[in-house]
Design a protein around this motif. Sequence first.
Motif, short mmCIF file in Angstrom:
data_model
loop_
_atom_site.label_atom_id
_atom_site.label_comp_id
_atom_site.label_asym_id
_atom_site.label_seq_id
_atom_site.Cartn_x
_atom_site.Cartn_y
_atom_site.Cartn_z
N THR A 37 -6.67 -62.47 30.02
CA THR A 37 -7.33 -63.23 31.08
C THR A 37 -8.67 -62.61 31.44
O THR A 37 -8.85 -61.38 31.33
CB THR A 37 -6.44 -63.31 32.32
N ILE A 38 -9.61 -63.43 31.81
CA ILE A 38 -10.88 -62.98 32.37
C ILE A 38 -11.26 -63.91 33.51
O ILE A 38 -10.78 -65.06 33.59
CB ILE A 38 -12.03 -62.93 31.33
N SER A 39 -12.10 -63.43 34.41
CA SER A 39 -12.54 -64.23 35.57
C SER A 39 -14.03 -64.04 35.80
O SER A 39 -14.63 -63.05 35.33
CB SER A 39 -11.76 -63.81 36.83
N ASN A 40 -14.62 -64.96 36.51
CA ASN A 40 -15.99 -64.79 36.97
C ASN A 40 -16.17 -65.50 38.31
O ASN A 40 -15.32 -66.29 38.74
CB ASN A 40 -17.01 -65.27 35.94
N THR A 41 -17.26 -65.19 38.96
CA THR A 41 -17.59 -65.83 40.24
C THR A 41 -18.99 -66.40 40.15
O THR A 41 -19.92 -65.73 39.69
CB THR A 41 -17.51 -64.82 41.40
N ILE A 42 -19.14 -67.63 40.58
CA ILE A 42 -20.41 -68.33 40.51
C ILE A 42 -20.81 -68.77 41.91
O ILE A 42 -19.98 -69.27 42.68
CB ILE A 42 -20.30 -69.58 39.62
N PHE A 43 -22.07 -68.57 42.24
CA PHE A 43 -22.59 -69.11 43.49
C PHE A 43 -23.43 -70.33 43.13
O PHE A 43 -24.48 -70.21 42.52
CB PHE A 43 -23.45 -68.07 44.22
N SER A 44 -22.92 -71.50 43.46
CA SER A 44 -23.62 -72.73 43.07
C SER A 44 -24.90 -72.90 43.88
O SER A 44 -25.00 -72.46 45.03
CB SER A 44 -22.71 -73.94 43.27
N ILE A 101 -16.69 -80.02 45.52
CA ILE A 101 -17.13 -78.66 45.83
C ILE A 101 -18.51 -78.75 46.47
O ILE A 101 -19.44 -79.32 45.90
CB ILE A 101 -17.19 -77.79 44.57
N ALA A 102 -18.64 -78.18 47.64
CA ALA A 102 -19.91 -78.22 48.37
C ALA A 102 -20.94 -77.32 47.70
O ALA A 102 -20.61 -76.26 47.16
CB ALA A 102 -19.71 -77.79 49.82
N VAL A 103 -22.19 -77.78 47.70
CA VAL A 103 -23.28 -76.92 47.26
C VAL A 103 -23.31 -75.68 48.16
O VAL A 103 -23.11 -75.79 49.37
CB VAL A 103 -24.62 -77.68 47.31
N ASN A 104 -23.53 -74.53 47.59
CA ASN A 104 -23.55 -73.19 48.21
C ASN A 104 -22.15 -72.57 48.25
O ASN A 104 -21.95 -71.55 48.87
CB ASN A 104 -24.19 -73.17 49.60
N SER A 105 -21.19 -73.18 47.54
CA SER A 105 -19.84 -72.62 47.50
C SER A 105 -19.79 -71.41 46.57
O SER A 105 -20.52 -71.31 45.59
CB SER A 105 -18.83 -73.66 46.99
N LEU A 106 -18.89 -70.48 46.90
CA LEU A 106 -18.52 -69.41 45.97
C LEU A 106 -17.39 -69.95 45.10
O LEU A 106 -16.35 -70.36 45.61
CB LEU A 106 -18.04 -68.17 46.73
N ILE A 107 -17.61 -69.96 43.81
CA ILE A 107 -16.64 -70.56 42.89
C ILE A 107 -16.03 -69.47 42.02
O ILE A 107 -16.74 -68.76 41.30
CB ILE A 107 -17.32 -71.62 42.00
N HIS A 108 -14.72 -69.31 42.11
CA HIS A 108 -13.98 -68.40 41.24
C HIS A 108 -13.43 -69.18 40.05
O HIS A 108 -12.87 -70.26 40.23
CB HIS A 108 -12.81 -67.75 41.98
N MET A 109 -13.55 -68.62 38.85
CA MET A 109 -12.94 -69.21 37.66
C MET A 109 -12.06 -68.16 36.99
O MET A 109 -12.50 -67.04 36.75
CB MET A 109 -14.00 -69.71 36.68
N HIS A 110 -10.82 -68.56 36.70
CA HIS A 110 -9.86 -67.66 36.07
C HIS A 110 -9.37 -68.31 34.78
O HIS A 110 -8.79 -69.41 34.82
CB HIS A 110 -8.68 -67.40 36.99
N ALA A 111 -9.60 -67.66 33.65
CA ALA A 111 -9.19 -68.19 32.34
C ALA A 111 -8.01 -67.38 31.81
O ALA A 111 -8.02 -66.14 31.89
CB ALA A 111 -10.36 -68.14 31.36
N PHE A 112 -7.00 -68.06 31.26
CA PHE A 112 -5.81 -67.43 30.71
C PHE A 112 -5.51 -67.99 29.32
O PHE A 112 -5.58 -69.20 29.12
CB PHE A 112 -4.58 -67.69 31.59
N VAL A 113 -5.18 -67.12 28.38
CA VAL A 113 -4.55 -67.58 27.15
C VAL A 113 -3.10 -67.83 27.49
O VAL A 113 -2.35 -66.91 27.82
CB VAL A 113 -4.66 -66.54 26.02
N VAL A 114 -2.66 -69.08 27.45
CA VAL A 114 -1.31 -69.43 27.91
C VAL A 114 -0.35 -69.76 26.77
O VAL A 114 0.87 -69.78 26.97
CB VAL A 114 -1.37 -70.62 28.90
N PHE A 115 -0.90 -70.01 25.58
CA PHE A 115 -0.03 -70.34 24.46
C PHE A 115 -0.82 -70.16 23.17
O PHE A 115 -2.02 -70.42 23.12
CB PHE A 115 0.46 -71.79 24.56
N THR A 116 -0.14 -69.68 22.11
CA THR A 116 -0.76 -69.57 20.80
C THR A 116 0.22 -70.06 19.74
O THR A 116 1.45 -69.97 19.91
CB THR A 116 -1.16 -68.12 20.47
#
Length: 427
Positions: free
Chosen positions: A271-278, A328-343
């Motif tokens: 898993t990896i994550s990031n945070t975006i400020f729109s 999602i409102a403009v100026n939101s803090l957006i968290h994204m979390h990605a997971f490998v869930v199946f292979t």
Amino acid sequence: MSRQVSNHNSESVLTIQELAQRIAKVMGVKSGYSPIQASRTHLLEYVPKSQADLPPRSMRDSYLVALIPLSSDLHLQDKYTTFLGYVRVGRLLEDMDIFAVMVAQKHIHNPRLPEGIPSPQTLVTALVDRIDFSDFVPKPKEDIKISGHVSWVGKSTMEVVVWLEQNMYGTWHRITRALFLIAARDPTNTKAAVVNAIVPADDREREILAGGETRKLYRIELEKQHVSKVIPDDEEQRIVHDLYVRTKSNKDVSLMNVVLPSGAVWMEECTISNTIFSQPENRNLHNTVFGGFIMRQAAELSWVLGFKFSKYRPKVKSISDIKFSKPIAVNSLIHMHAFVVFTQMQFIQITVYVETFDPQTGTSDTTNIVHFTYEVPEIVKEVIPRTYQEAMMYVDGRRHFLEIMKAGPHAGPKMLNDDGIVHKSKL
């Protein structure tokens, strides 16, 4: 400036940027950002009361085509080119999202709306059912044609099929096909607004429309069977138990100790994550974060995870079931979390969860979930869940993977071309 499309029937078409400017005018949106959106309440009087107040439309009426002019616009080439010299999938997702809204807007026709009055319907992306990619690899220095039409209509929702093609050596090659579900809301975006019904113009349109109704029922049934609502079936429960048993040593009777099977990896490590400020540049016509921007960010994060997981540069095969639960409102803090869930073999199923974060309260709210299917040249490690929550993510990911691998009613319609004839080629 309009351009010629080389095909069996040449025609002048606008670029997608020019079309975007047109739809902004139709919607009454002015250039320039303001944190306080202009009121649209004065348009409420023009909202139709029922579909009977609107003339029915055929699929031909909403057919639209535009160009992404990569061959002549060096600035666009820079924006669309990856470090490997390919086209950025995320940029194409942005274009498809805004184009689907353009198609939906073209479908809506209200003869009673006075000239010069903006359209009272607010159009939002509710769901991207599925985006399938062909084996053709688009080049960043050749124009890409984007086309589509409305393929099914409810009372306030429209299914839109969008195609991307690129001309190489005189032949149009399919890049991808996408199915969008666009919802019409009233001018204040507080309740549904009706749109024109569809009356098929011929047998082909009737076939496409019937498929849209089937896909609607299929989506409803899938939602009812979601793992958050219904216990996994017998086979899925057996699979989860088998995964657990494989983590146990034959000589260890303790239920506490687990051992990672050979050739596998724990899901919690994938898993990896990031945070975006729109920012305002990421907004749509209604001053909320542009859905295409969310898809692009999720796609690029999932690609990085697939690269990190497999050690190969993954090729996206399909993106499915993209839910837009909340704006999602403009100026939101957006968290994204990605997971490998199946292979499975050389395929990787990745889920990205999108959340808005309130730093004052410390709470998060899930707004989007995106499912990606990638392929790499070699067999990848098996991913193993450790908790029940991860097991349900595994089951959900497996379901999405199996749906992608089989043909079904969700797969989507063929499409009308410039002459109103359905393309015969398939992905």
